[in-house]
Design an enzyme around this catalytic site. Structure first.
Site, PDB file in Angstrom:
ATOM      1  N   LYS A 489      90.594 -49.749  34.236  1.00  0.00           N
ATOM      2  CA  LYS A 489      90.138 -49.833  32.844  1.00  0.00           C
ATOM      3  C   LYS A 489      88.788 -49.125  32.681  1.00  0.00           C
ATOM      4  CE  LYS A 489      88.175 -54.285  34.030  1.00  0.00           C
ATOM      5  NZ  LYS A 489      88.400 -55.730  34.049  1.00  0.00           N
ATOM      6  N   ARG A 586      88.614 -66.810  27.413  1.00  0.00           N
ATOM      7  CA  ARG A 586      88.506 -65.516  26.754  1.00  0.00           C
ATOM      8  C   ARG A 586      89.855 -65.260  26.109  1.00  0.00           C
ATOM      9  NH1 ARG A 586      86.637 -60.520  30.518  1.00  0.00           N
ATOM     10  NH2 ARG A 586      88.727 -60.761  31.345  1.00  0.00           N
ATOM     11  N   TYR A 714      57.495 -39.806  23.273  1.00  0.00           N
ATOM     12  CA  TYR A 714      57.390 -40.486  21.978  1.00  0.00           C
ATOM     13  C   TYR A 714      56.385 -41.643  21.996  1.00  0.00           C
ATOM     14  CZ  TYR A 714      61.596 -38.087  20.327  1.00  0.00           C
ATOM     15  OH  TYR A 714      62.494 -37.151  19.922  1.00  0.00           O
ATOM     16  N   MET A 763      66.726 -39.146  24.101  1.00  0.00           N
ATOM     17  CA  MET A 763      68.183 -39.120  23.984  1.00  0.00           C
ATOM     18  C   MET A 763      68.822 -38.271  25.095  1.00  0.00           C
ATOM     19  SD  MET A 763      70.571 -37.976  20.793  1.00  0.00           S
ATOM     20  CE  MET A 763      69.811 -39.072  19.613  1.00  0.00           C
TER      21      MET A 763
HETATM   22  C1  LIG Z   1      88.234 -56.318  35.248  1.00  0.00           C
HETATM   23  C2  LIG Z   1      89.175 -57.337  35.687  1.00  0.00           C
HETATM   24  C3  LIG Z   1      89.423 -57.559  37.049  1.00  0.00           C
HETATM   25  C4  LIG Z   1      88.670 -56.872  38.155  1.00  0.00           C
HETATM   26  O1  LIG Z   1      87.466 -57.531  38.403  1.00  0.00           O
HETATM   27  P1  LIG Z   1      86.453 -57.021  39.538  1.00  0.00           P
HETATM   28  O2  LIG Z   1      85.406 -58.037  39.598  1.00  0.00           O
HETATM   29  O3  LIG Z   1      85.963 -55.700  39.065  1.00  0.00           O
HETATM   30  O4  LIG Z   1      87.252 -56.896  40.771  1.00  0.00           O
HETATM   31  C5  LIG Z   1      90.423 -58.440  37.402  1.00  0.00           C
HETATM   32  N1  LIG Z   1      91.117 -59.105  36.450  1.00  0.00           N
HETATM   33  C6  LIG Z   1      90.895 -58.935  35.140  1.00  0.00           C
HETATM   34  C7  LIG Z   1      91.683 -59.705  34.171  1.00  0.00           C
HETATM   35  C8  LIG Z   1      89.908 -58.059  34.700  1.00  0.00           C
HETATM   36  O5  LIG Z   1      89.672 -57.898  33.409  1.00  0.00           O
END
Ligand SMILES: *Cc1c(COP(=O)(O)O)cnc(C)c1O
Length: 819
Positions: A489, A586, A714, A763
């Site tokens: 992801k 969540r 700045y 930036m």
């Molecule tokens: C991101 C995520 C993981 C991975 O977690 P890490 O700590 O990066 O290994 C596993 N399960 C879910 C549902 C996640 O969102």
């Protein structure tokens, strides 16, 4: 001297063991340990080694690739493949080593053995550059210096070679004697002794003593007294010794190291005379490696004039394949490390692994392979290109063109690199992957330059080998049969998208997971066929999800209902994943919703629950172990309940990275590996066992000297009461270098020195305080790497590595390296 010919039965005799030979006259030329990289299967002998994976698991794959010769320790395979030759041994690694040592014994070749904590590979490659005019050299490919790499390197020796240069690396005691037997060096070089790899040894002294075993039988030993402290001169190896040092008396006593415009001028005393040389580098490590090469040339009897003439022409060594974005949506794989057929095979494997474009072009120069007729060499190359499904060959060099008829793909030939560049405007390159591979003298860097997009000088370098090593690290921690879902992801935690997914697919993870449908669709479009779970499937994307065979996470009854609505009636058993809320709060089903969910699932033929999972909130933190245990227990109860309703067993999974390390009980059927893949695990002390996968670098645009009392940036936030010097670098908060790093909180490495930011982060730019340092425009500034770690950056700004990584914006170019 003749080249020995090995039939499978001679090899069996050498290994003095039981055999089952289907065809005892088969000639063996290649020794292989990885079924994925095969040159000539009928003449290859596959060693099933036992390391993090059991090599026997790949016999089937090797068999499909037409390999018929095996060295195994598990006899049960013999009956399964009656048309194969099998050599059964007690220890397949030992067998590989014995075979290589026997091969070595056949030649009375002069060899150089190199060991030390750092610099082995560079010194080896530079000696190759320095000595290639006088010798026909065989050297270890890349950094093949291990218990496996050394025998594979030595096996390449043939009768035409007049010098061998091999490196040896060890990680524990009692390893070096084996390597010494295989290499049998007459000339020994100890590069240095550092703190690296000290884990396998009781002390630094023990490590040194082990390393010196390589040189036990050497005629000449080249070393620095600084690294053999505490050892009596008479106890050092080598009938003759040659030393170098910049701090104490030595045969080559360095008296001055003076940087001049990117180069470095060295002065030394040798045989009571002052001698000098110019090295085309200025960083500390290169200077030391250069001095070692200088000492070696002198020790071998070259005059100081000859030596300095050659050292002046040393060039950078890059052993890695580089994957970059090119013009017209092309991907460019740049490989100018070496020009022989085995490195071509490795590069072609990488080309296929990164299969984002159907069209594959190879731009190839003539290769130089000692001891092979051109016709044999180019026939092999033509076969290899056909086997790896290359669509187009652009050949450069007069000889190569003579063999045009051998190549079955589309071809174009050019006399030399200049001719190619001249005609470049008329050539078509678009939507294809292009491998650029040429011998050094063809200067293919000029070709890669016109093919690659201009890089805004801030790059994130991703080391794909390190990522694979991290994957194998976790593989070694999970129980047999447990699957791996790799989390890709958010652009694979900032590191890339299809590039990483391709790598993971090649290395056979079981599942991928992305956050949004878009990310999954992008992966499908670039040829990823692994199953992909989408964790936040939005209703508007259901159609696209189904079209691209993505598998949604179902976290509520509403989403389940609307997904069922979106599924065309004729579809049955569509894979989905049920998310249980065991404490994260969540997304996910709560315990009291399970009954209703069961009602729904009981009747639905349309979906198949591929997996049931939950997420641990604090798997890496001992303070919350009680809570983690509760989460696991709660999950198990709910998952059981659902499994009974379903009447079949879905994959169960809860563990993220630190869950894998700390909760063996949580591995269940699958683990979800995220940040560990990228080199971080809160459950490991200092990430021990993991490798750094990413380096973020930028460039100095300008250097300024400021008077006392002037301010920087700045709102005049950077104050210089005593004046000083600043460097402006090309990275700002729009690149992901957070404003929190301003005013000295953040630090970067320039020429090995840590320098603080001054003033606010802009930036697109950041100013660094370089007062008192020798820095010039064009110098590289490292934002993070192995030394200046992301953990440090996260600590400095009160955040976590996850955020530092995913903040790096898409305009920062990603460059991938693969060895
Ligand atoms: C991101 C995520 C993981 C991975 O977690 P890490 O700590 O990066 O290994 C596993 N399960 C879910 C549902 C996640 O969102």
């Amino acid at each position: 001297m003749q080249n020995p010919i090995y039939t499978i039965s001679t090899i069996a005799k050498i290994l003095q063991t039981d055999v089952k030979l289907a065809n005892d006259q088969t000639i063996i030329q290649f020794l292989i340990i990885d079924s994925r990289s095969v040159l000539a299967p009928e003449n290859s002998l596959f060693f099933a080694l036992i390391s993090h994976r059991n090599g026997h698991e790949f016999i089937e794959d090797a068999y499909h690739k037409q390999i018929r010769n095996f060295v195994v320790t598990e006899g049960k395979y013999i009956a399964l493949y009656p048309d194969c030759n099998f050599i059964l041994v007690d220890d397949s690694l030992r067998a590989l080593q014995t075979l290589a040592a026997t091969h070595r014994n056949h030649f009375n070749l002069k060899t150089v053995g190199i060991t030390g904590s750092n610099g082995k590979t560079i010194v080896k490659e530079w000696l190759y550059q320095l000595l290639a005019v006088d010798f026909n050299i065989i050297r270890s490919p890349k950094s093949y210096n291990s218990q496996i790499g050394v025998p594979l390197s030595v096996w390449q020796i043939n009768a035409d070679h007049t010098l061998g240069i091999f490196e040896a690396g060890i990680s524990a005691t009692n390893e070096m004697e084996t390597l010494a037997e295989i290499i049998q060096p007459q000339i020994g070089i100890l590069t240095n002794i550092g703190e690296a790899h000290a884990e396998g040894f009781a002390s630094k002294e023990e490590k040194l003593a082990e390393k010196l075993k390589l040189f036990a039988a050497c005629e000449l030993f080249i070393y620095s007294p600084n690294y053999v402290n505490g050892i009596d001169f008479s106890a050092l190896p080598g009938q003759r010794k040659f030393s170098w040092s910049s701090t104490q008396g030595a045969d080559l006593r360095i008296i001055a190291i003076e940087p001049v415009e990117g180069n470095c001028h060295l002065r030394a005393i040798h045989q009571d005379q002052e001698i000098t040389c110019l090295l085309p580098f200025k960083d500390k490590a290169s200077i030391e490696n250069g001095i070692i090469c200088w000492a070696t040339l002198l020790a071998l009897g070259y005059s100081s004039a000859q030596a300095s003439l050659r050292l002046d022409k040393l060039s950078h060594v890059s052993m890695r394949l580089e994957l970059k974005n090119g013009i017209n949506q092309c991907s460019i794989i740049d490989d100018s490390y070496s020009a022989d057929i085995s490195s071509l095979a490795i590069a072609l494997d990488f080309l296929n692994q990164q299969n984002q474009h159907a069209k594959k072009t190879v731009i190839l120069s003539e290769l130089f392979e000692t001891g092979k007729d051109d016709i044999v060499l180019y026939t092999e190359i033509a076969d290899l290109l056909a086997q790896k499904k290359v669509s187009r060959l652009i050949g450069i060099g007069i000889h190569l063109a003579q063999y045009a008829a051998l190549f079955k793909c589309e071809t174009q030939f050019f006399e030399d690199t200049d001719a190619f560049i001249r005609d470049f405007p008329g050539l078509q390159f678009s939507h294809e992957t292009i491998l650029v591979k040429g011998a050094r003298r063809f200067e293919f860097a000029r070709i890669s330059k016109i093919l690659t997009q201009k890089i805004h000088d801030t790059v994130l370098e991703i080391d794909l080998n390190a990522m694979v090593s991290n994957l194998q690290f976790y593989r070694s921690k999970i129980k047999p049969g447990v699957k791996i879902m790799a989390m890709v992801k958010a652009f694979s935690y900032g590191s890339g998208s299809f590039e990483i997914a391709n790598l993971l697919q090649f290395h056979k993870v079981d599942y991928l997971a992305v956050a949004y449908a878009d990310e999954g669709i992008a992966l499908r479009k670039s040829g990823i066929t692994l199953p992909i779970m989408v964790m936040s499937p939005e209703e508007s994307a259901f159609e696209a999800i189904i079209k691209h065979h993505l598998e949604p996470e179902i976290y509520s009854l509403e989403i389940l209902k609307s997904f069922l609505n979106a599924l065309p009636e004729e579809i049955t058993n569509y894979p989905v994943h049920l998310k249980i809320d065991s404490g994260m709060h969540r997304l996910g089903f709560d315990h009291d919703e399970i009954e209703k969910l069961s009602e729904f699932l009981k009747d639905s033929q349309q979906i198949k629950v591929q997996s049931i999972f939950s997420h641990l909130v604090a798997s890496g933190e001992a303070a919350h172990d009680g809570f983690t245990q509760q989460q696991i227990d709660k999950f198990k109860i709910i998952a059981n309940q659902l499994t009974i309703v379903l009447g079949y067993k879905p994959i169960l999974h809860v563990a993220n990275t630190s869950g894998i390390s700390r909760w063996p009980d949580g591995q269940m059927d699958m683990v979800r590996l995220g940040i560990g893949l990228y080199g971080f695990d809160a459950a490991l002390l200092n990430n021990r066992g993991l490798q750094t996968t990413m380096v973020l670098k930028t460039t100095v645009t300008q250097v300024k000297t400021l008077d006392a009392g002037e301010t920087v940036g700045y709102s005049r936030r950077g104050v210089m009461p005593n004046g000083g010097k600043i460097a402006t670098v090309k990275i700002g908060y729009a690149d992901g270098y957070n404003r929190a790093f301003g005013n000295g909180v953040g630090k970067m490495l320039i020429n090995g020195q840590l320098v603080p930011t001054i003033g606010s982060i802009c930036m697109d730019m950041t100013m660094l305080d370089i007062t008192g340092l020798d820095v010039s425009a064009g110098d590289e500034a490292i934002v993070f790497n192995k030394e200046q770690t992301i953990i440090q950056l996260a600590d400095d700004t009160n955040t976590i590595p996850y955020e530092i990584l995913t903040n790096i914006s898409q305009r920062v170019k990603r460059v991938y390296f693969y060895e």
